[in-house]
Design a protein around this motif. Structure first.
Motif, PDB file in Angstrom:
ATOM      1  N   LEU A  50       1.587  -1.325  60.507  1.00  0.00           N
ATOM      2  CA  LEU A  50       0.779  -2.024  59.504  1.00  0.00           C
ATOM      3  C   LEU A  50       0.392  -1.091  58.360  1.00  0.00           C
ATOM      4  CD1 LEU A  50      -1.534  -4.109  61.869  1.00  0.00           C
ATOM      5  CD2 LEU A  50       0.284  -5.005  60.395  1.00  0.00           C
ATOM      6  N   VAL A  51       0.086   0.160  58.688  1.00  0.00           N
ATOM      7  CA  VAL A  51      -0.243   1.136  57.652  1.00  0.00           C
ATOM      8  C   VAL A  51       0.967   1.363  56.738  1.00  0.00           C
ATOM      9  CG1 VAL A  51      -0.754   3.595  57.254  1.00  0.00           C
ATOM     10  CG2 VAL A  51      -2.082   2.280  58.934  1.00  0.00           C
ATOM     11  N   GLU A  52       2.137   1.475  57.329  1.00  0.00           N
ATOM     12  CA  GLU A  52       3.347   1.664  56.530  1.00  0.00           C
ATOM     13  C   GLU A  52       3.636   0.443  55.673  1.00  0.00           C
ATOM     14  OE1 GLU A  52       6.131   2.610  59.590  1.00  0.00           O
ATOM     15  OE2 GLU A  52       5.694   4.770  59.517  1.00  0.00           O
ATOM     16  N   GLN A  53       3.398  -0.729  56.222  1.00  0.00           N
ATOM     17  CA  GLN A  53       3.585  -1.957  55.443  1.00  0.00           C
ATOM     18  C   GLN A  53       2.610  -2.039  54.272  1.00  0.00           C
ATOM     19  OE1 GLN A  53       3.240  -4.958  58.490  1.00  0.00           O
ATOM     20  NE2 GLN A  53       5.418  -4.820  59.061  1.00  0.00           N
ATOM     21  N   ALA A  54       1.466  -1.358  54.424  1.00  0.00           N
ATOM     22  CA  ALA A  54       0.488  -1.303  53.337  1.00  0.00           C
ATOM     23  C   ALA A  54       0.863  -0.250  52.293  1.00  0.00           C
ATOM     24  CB  ALA A  54      -0.899  -1.010  53.889  1.00  0.00           C
ATOM     25  N   GLY A  55       1.964   0.473  52.511  1.00  0.00           N
ATOM     26  CA  GLY A  55       2.460   1.421  51.532  1.00  0.00           C
ATOM     27  C   GLY A  55       2.046   2.861  51.746  1.00  0.00           C
ATOM     28  N   ALA A  56       1.481   3.174  52.918  1.00  0.00           N
ATOM     29  CA  ALA A  56       1.028   4.541  53.184  1.00  0.00           C
ATOM     30  C   ALA A  56       1.858   5.167  54.301  1.00  0.00           C
ATOM     31  CB  ALA A  56      -0.449   4.551  53.568  1.00  0.00           C
ATOM     32  N   ARG A  57       1.887   6.496  54.321  1.00  0.00           N
ATOM     33  CA  ARG A  57       2.547   7.188  55.428  1.00  0.00           C
ATOM     34  C   ARG A  57       1.698   7.059  56.687  1.00  0.00           C
ATOM     35  NH1 ARG A  57       3.452  13.132  54.375  1.00  0.00           N
ATOM     36  NH2 ARG A  57       1.449  12.980  53.282  1.00  0.00           N
ATOM     37  N   ALA A  58       2.378   6.991  57.820  1.00  0.00           N
ATOM     38  CA  ALA A  58       1.657   6.832  59.081  1.00  0.00           C
ATOM     39  C   ALA A  58       2.319   7.648  60.173  1.00  0.00           C
ATOM     40  CB  ALA A  58       1.621   5.360  59.483  1.00  0.00           C
ATOM     41  N   LEU A  59       1.486   8.031  61.149  1.00  0.00           N
ATOM     42  CA  LEU A  59       1.966   8.753  62.321  1.00  0.00           C
ATOM     43  C   LEU A  59       1.192   8.236  63.517  1.00  0.00           C
ATOM     44  CD1 LEU A  59       3.557  11.185  63.588  1.00  0.00           C
ATOM     45  CD2 LEU A  59       1.505  12.568  63.118  1.00  0.00           C
ATOM     46  N   ALA A  60       1.901   7.732  64.526  1.00  0.00           N
ATOM     47  CA  ALA A  60       1.265   7.261  65.753  1.00  0.00           C
ATOM     48  C   ALA A  60       1.370   8.341  66.820  1.00  0.00           C
ATOM     49  CB  ALA A  60       1.924   5.979  66.239  1.00  0.00           C
ATOM     50  N   ILE A  61       0.236   8.628  67.472  1.00  0.00           N
ATOM     51  CA  ILE A  61       0.198   9.682  68.485  1.00  0.00           C
ATOM     52  C   ILE A  61      -0.512   9.170  69.730  1.00  0.00           C
ATOM     53  CG2 ILE A  61      -0.441  12.067  68.990  1.00  0.00           C
ATOM     54  CD1 ILE A  61      -0.825  12.485  65.966  1.00  0.00           C
ATOM     55  N   PRO A  62       0.202   9.006  70.844  1.00  0.00           N
ATOM     56  CA  PRO A  62      -0.483   8.640  72.086  1.00  0.00           C
ATOM     57  C   PRO A  62      -1.211   9.851  72.650  1.00  0.00           C
ATOM     58  CG  PRO A  62       1.878   8.911  72.482  1.00  0.00           C
ATOM     59  CD  PRO A  62       1.669   9.094  71.005  1.00  0.00           C
ATOM     60  N   ALA A  63      -2.489   9.700  72.971  1.00  0.00           N
ATOM     61  CA  ALA A  63      -3.266  10.834  73.469  1.00  0.00           C
ATOM     62  C   ALA A  63      -4.560  10.344  74.096  1.00  0.00           C
ATOM     63  CB  ALA A  63      -3.583  11.809  72.330  1.00  0.00           C
ATOM     64  N   ASP A  64      -5.138  11.198  74.933  1.00  0.00           N
ATOM     65  CA  ASP A  64      -6.438  10.956  75.544  1.00  0.00           C
ATOM     66  C   ASP A  64      -7.444  11.876  74.867  1.00  0.00           C
ATOM     67  OD1 ASP A  64      -8.709  10.856  77.159  1.00  0.00           O
ATOM     68  OD2 ASP A  64      -7.589  10.807  79.041  1.00  0.00           O
ATOM     69  N   VAL A  65      -8.392  11.303  74.131  1.00  0.00           N
ATOM     70  CA  VAL A  65      -9.323  12.119  73.347  1.00  0.00           C
ATOM     71  C   VAL A  65     -10.249  12.960  74.215  1.00  0.00           C
ATOM     72  CG1 VAL A  65      -9.305  10.520  71.387  1.00  0.00           C
ATOM     73  CG2 VAL A  65     -11.054  10.270  73.177  1.00  0.00           C
ATOM     74  N   SER A  66     -10.364  12.610  75.485  1.00  0.00           N
ATOM     75  CA  SER A  66     -11.273  13.354  76.364  1.00  0.00           C
ATOM     76  C   SER A  66     -10.630  14.595  76.966  1.00  0.00           C
ATOM     77  CB  SER A  66     -11.781  12.446  77.487  1.00  0.00           C
ATOM     78  OG  SER A  66     -10.750  12.123  78.405  1.00  0.00           O
ATOM     79  N   VAL A  67      -9.368  14.851  76.647  1.00  0.00           N
ATOM     80  CA  VAL A  67      -8.634  16.004  77.174  1.00  0.00           C
ATOM     81  C   VAL A  67      -8.420  17.007  76.043  1.00  0.00           C
ATOM     82  CG1 VAL A  67      -6.488  16.773  78.238  1.00  0.00           C
ATOM     83  CG2 VAL A  67      -7.504  14.573  78.915  1.00  0.00           C
ATOM     84  N   ALA A  68      -8.894  18.226  76.232  1.00  0.00           N
ATOM     85  CA  ALA A  68      -8.843  19.223  75.158  1.00  0.00           C
ATOM     86  C   ALA A  68      -7.426  19.479  74.671  1.00  0.00           C
ATOM     87  CB  ALA A  68      -9.491  20.526  75.628  1.00  0.00           C
ATOM     88  N   ARG A  69      -6.474  19.614  75.593  1.00  0.00           N
ATOM     89  CA  ARG A  69      -5.103  19.927  75.155  1.00  0.00           C
ATOM     90  C   ARG A  69      -4.507  18.782  74.341  1.00  0.00           C
ATOM     91  NH1 ARG A  69      -4.662  19.236  80.700  1.00  0.00           N
ATOM     92  NH2 ARG A  69      -3.452  17.422  81.370  1.00  0.00           N
ATOM     93  N   ASP A  70      -4.870  17.532  74.688  1.00  0.00           N
ATOM     94  CA  ASP A  70      -4.410  16.393  73.901  1.00  0.00           C
ATOM     95  C   ASP A  70      -5.007  16.438  72.498  1.00  0.00           C
ATOM     96  OD1 ASP A  70      -3.140  15.544  76.214  1.00  0.00           O
ATOM     97  OD2 ASP A  70      -3.849  13.478  76.062  1.00  0.00           O
ATOM     98  N   THR A  71      -6.293  16.773  72.418  1.00  0.00           N
ATOM     99  CA  THR A  71      -6.962  16.828  71.115  1.00  0.00           C
ATOM    100  C   THR A  71      -6.339  17.906  70.239  1.00  0.00           C
ATOM    101  OG1 THR A  71      -9.024  16.063  72.104  1.00  0.00           O
ATOM    102  CG2 THR A  71      -9.174  17.128  69.949  1.00  0.00           C
ATOM    103  N   ILE A  72      -6.155  19.076  70.797  1.00  0.00           N
ATOM    104  CA  ILE A  72      -5.523  20.156  70.040  1.00  0.00           C
ATOM    105  C   ILE A  72      -4.133  19.727  69.564  1.00  0.00           C
ATOM    106  CG2 ILE A  72      -4.571  22.499  70.219  1.00  0.00           C
ATOM    107  CD1 ILE A  72      -6.892  23.030  72.275  1.00  0.00           C
ATOM    108  N   ALA A  73      -3.396  19.053  70.446  1.00  0.00           N
ATOM    109  CA  ALA A  73      -2.031  18.640  70.112  1.00  0.00           C
ATOM    110  C   ALA A  73      -2.009  17.600  68.998  1.00  0.00           C
ATOM    111  CB  ALA A  73      -1.331  18.097  71.360  1.00  0.00           C
TER     112      ALA A  73
END
Length: 252
Positions: A50-73
């Motif tokens: 949807l962001v790309e359809q709105a004309g902007a660059r987008a990046l989807a990242i699956p992650a768990d925000v409660s895990v430090a290594r995921d957040t850093i990544a």
């Protein structure tokens, strides 16, 4: 938005949910490139499309925000792919269950603190570290009107959102004097999966989630519009604030 003439880069956690998706799309309309983080990979991808359809660059990242290594990544992936993060919508959160405190499940309480508090803390820590190097940026934490009042049956959620507001104010003081700002948005009931789930649980229990008749459910876009303002240069002198978006519900 970020003190630079180039289009900003925004990072939105919980970007696959109703409010997170609205935030991502609103920031895209401000010409921001948007990284969307969510545990639900399909939901993150749907928002990115949807962001790309709105004309902007987008990046989807699956992650768990409660895990430090995921957040850093996901912070590293955002900056490697899109550029320096100028806007951070620290939005991911969960609702838990509706139950009186003396019956509230320990494991649910722990999970709420892990996601809603540690997740917000980790996001602040690792995004702020980079913003401090550059001396500019805007962070908006999603709290709730539950950060400034009690609610029967929502011990874990209320405790976690009070903590989000405390983290917001502490971070704002830590960056005071710089061109970095940390604020919070406090939605009341918003038409979303989360509020439908909570209200459904309340209907099946002896607990009623009180709602002021003067205030209907808000829309995800109502929250996103305030996030966009707080991310903009128009809010350059706003730091450590708690922006209530509830149609006046907390006045009663």
């Amino acid at each position: 938005m970020t003190g630079s003439d180039r289009p900003p880069v925004a990072l939105v956690t919980g970007g696959g949910g109703d409010i997170g998706r609205a935030i991502a799309l609103r920031l895209a309309r401000m010409s921001a490139a948007v990284a969307i983080v969510d545990r639900d990979e399909a939901a993150a991808n749907a928002t990115a499309l949807l962001v790309e359809q709105a004309g902007a660059r987008a990046l989807a990242i699956p992650a768990d925000v409660s895990v430090a290594r995921d957040t850093i990544a996901f912070v590293e992936a955002t900056e490697a792919s899109l550029g320096p993060i100028g806007i951070f919508a620290n939005n991911a959160g969960i609702e838990g269950v509706v139950a009186p405190l003396h019956e509230y499940p320990d494991e649910t309480f722990d999970q709420l603190l892990q996601v809603n508090v540690k997740g917000v803390f980790l996001g602040l820590k690792h995004v702020l570290a980079r913003m401090m190097q550059r001396g500019t940026g805007a962070i908006i934490n999603t709290a709730s009107t539950s950060a400034i009042r009690g609610r029967a049956g929502l011990a874990g959620y209320v405790a976690s959102k009070h903590a989000v507001l405390g983290l917001t104010r502490t971070a704002a003081l830590d960056v005071a004097g710089s061109k970095i700002r940390v604020n919070a948005v406090l939605p009341g009931p918003v038409e979303s999966r989360m509020i439908r789930e909570l209200e459904g649980q309340a209907r099946n229990s002896a607990i009623a989630l009180r709602r002021n008749a003067a205030s209907a459910h808000g829309r995800p876009q109502d929250v996103a519009n305030i996030v966009a303002f707080l991310a903009s240069d128009e809010a350059a002198h706003v730091n450590g604030a708690a922006w209530v978006v509830d149609g006046g519900m907390t006045l009663a």
